[in-house]
Design an enzyme around this catalytic site. Sequence first.
Site, PDB file in Angstrom:
ATOM      1  N   ARG A 110       0.873  -1.125  -0.016  1.00  0.00           N
ATOM      2  CA  ARG A 110       0.011   0.003  -0.126  1.00  0.00           C
ATOM      3  C   ARG A 110       0.819   1.411  -0.035  1.00  0.00           C
ATOM      4  NH1 ARG A 110      -4.866  -2.206   3.931  1.00  0.00           N
ATOM      5  NH2 ARG A 110      -6.009  -2.998   2.381  1.00  0.00           N
ATOM      6  N   LYS A 167     -20.052 -15.458   3.507  1.00  0.00           N
ATOM      7  CA  LYS A 167     -21.227 -15.255   4.115  1.00  0.00           C
ATOM      8  C   LYS A 167     -22.360 -14.428   3.170  1.00  0.00           C
ATOM      9  CE  LYS A 167     -19.926 -13.001   7.732  1.00  0.00           C
ATOM     10  NZ  LYS A 167     -20.099 -12.026   8.677  1.00  0.00           N
ATOM     11  N   GLY A 208     -11.507  -8.480  -0.318  1.00  0.00           N
ATOM     12  CA  GLY A 208     -10.408  -8.603   0.423  1.00  0.00           C
ATOM     13  C   GLY A 208      -9.605  -9.990   0.375  1.00  0.00           C
ATOM     14  N   GLY A 225     -14.105  -3.789   1.357  1.00  0.00           N
ATOM     15  CA  GLY A 225     -15.397  -3.160   1.506  1.00  0.00           C
ATOM     16  C   GLY A 225     -15.771  -2.114   0.606  1.00  0.00           C
TER      17      GLY A 225
END
Length: 388
Positions: free
Chosen positions: A35, A201, A344, A367
Amino acid sequence: MKKTIRDYNYNGKTVIIRCDLNVPIENGKITDDTRIKESLKSINYLIEQNAKIIILSHLGKIKTEEDKKDNTLYPVYIRLKEYIKTNVYFSKATRGEILENLVKNLKPKEVLLIENTRYEDYPDKLESNCDEELSKYWASLGEIFINDAYGTCHRGHASNLGIEKLLPNAVGFLVEKEITKLDEILNENTHPYTIIMGGKKISDKTLVIDNLIKKCDYLLLGGGMCYTFLKAKGIDVGSSIVDDENISYCKEILNKYGNKIILPKDVVTSNKEIKNINNLNKEDAGYDIGPETIKEFTEIIKQSKRIIINGPMGVFEDKAFQSGTKGIYSAIKENNIKTLIGGGDSAASAVLLGFSDAFYHISTGGGATLEYLTGKPLKALQEIEEKK
Ligand code: ADP
Ligand code: MG
């Protein structure tokens, strides 16, 4: 089109750039500085343009006083100094006289990194709640604001949205690239258009399904989320992961779009057996898609003109359950299908399994990318000015 970092003249001006320098740190050591390296493109551009540069970034979460010690940006400052050729300074304070003096003394081409913006989250959550006074204070330190922190674009915090409301602004190179690639693949009119979803999920992803199912031709389901769909169809999925609260949601989607949805015919169970989906015992948990399913998915992948993937096909962290995810990525690579992969763990799986070069784009913001795939505008981009 949003304004980008190229749309301003920076000569001698003080620019605040929000970066995503939220790198993993263990025992004070940075374990992966991707990053930081990726942020250099925008930072170096501002240096070339003779700006005075103030960098804001978060690192982890700050919920207690102790969290501050573990989440200081100081190690990031040391690493930045190695990569940046001009002077780099660090302000230990997120506000106050010492910081203001550092800003006042900053010369063109010099860089000032301010301590973790989320230090302002303890005790009053000022950063995360987009506190107006904090936003005003940070905005007062500069003249132009650049948002280059894609990973937090789905959040409206003081260090992005708050400052954006108060200063002329634009997106940096990283945010520009992410949005451009996502828009391109979402909006081009090529078919068959295939969505592949897996992961853990279903509750995290119903809004993504709602948005993408309307326009796609195929939705291939694997990972942990497929078992809720299979159960909704009346199949006994044994001990596989099921989200009972979403069974009625799955029934509804299957009723409406059943002809687009393809579910696994076979799976690899937790004790490494390949089983037909109709033969699962009570103790069987599906941990990966099986070979028949990989074959069927491959046939559809081959015909596709564009693909979006979110969520791995199995518990890819364990070698025994990587075949499904690898099989899908291989089909994409061999057939050179224009594919965007986001999320992710999905991005991590692409790198871990050696498929970094198989994709048209690997979207880094977990996200933020999921939020964008729901079709909603990203909060922190709403106040970025449009190009005239
Ligand atoms: P992303 O971060 O890309 O959106 P998710 O967070 O939804 O993806 O899911 C990733 C996780 O899903 C991985 O840790 C993986 O082990 C898990 N997973 C995949 N398949 C299964 C399965 N069949 N049962 C349980 N967990 C699974
Ligand atoms: Mg995840």
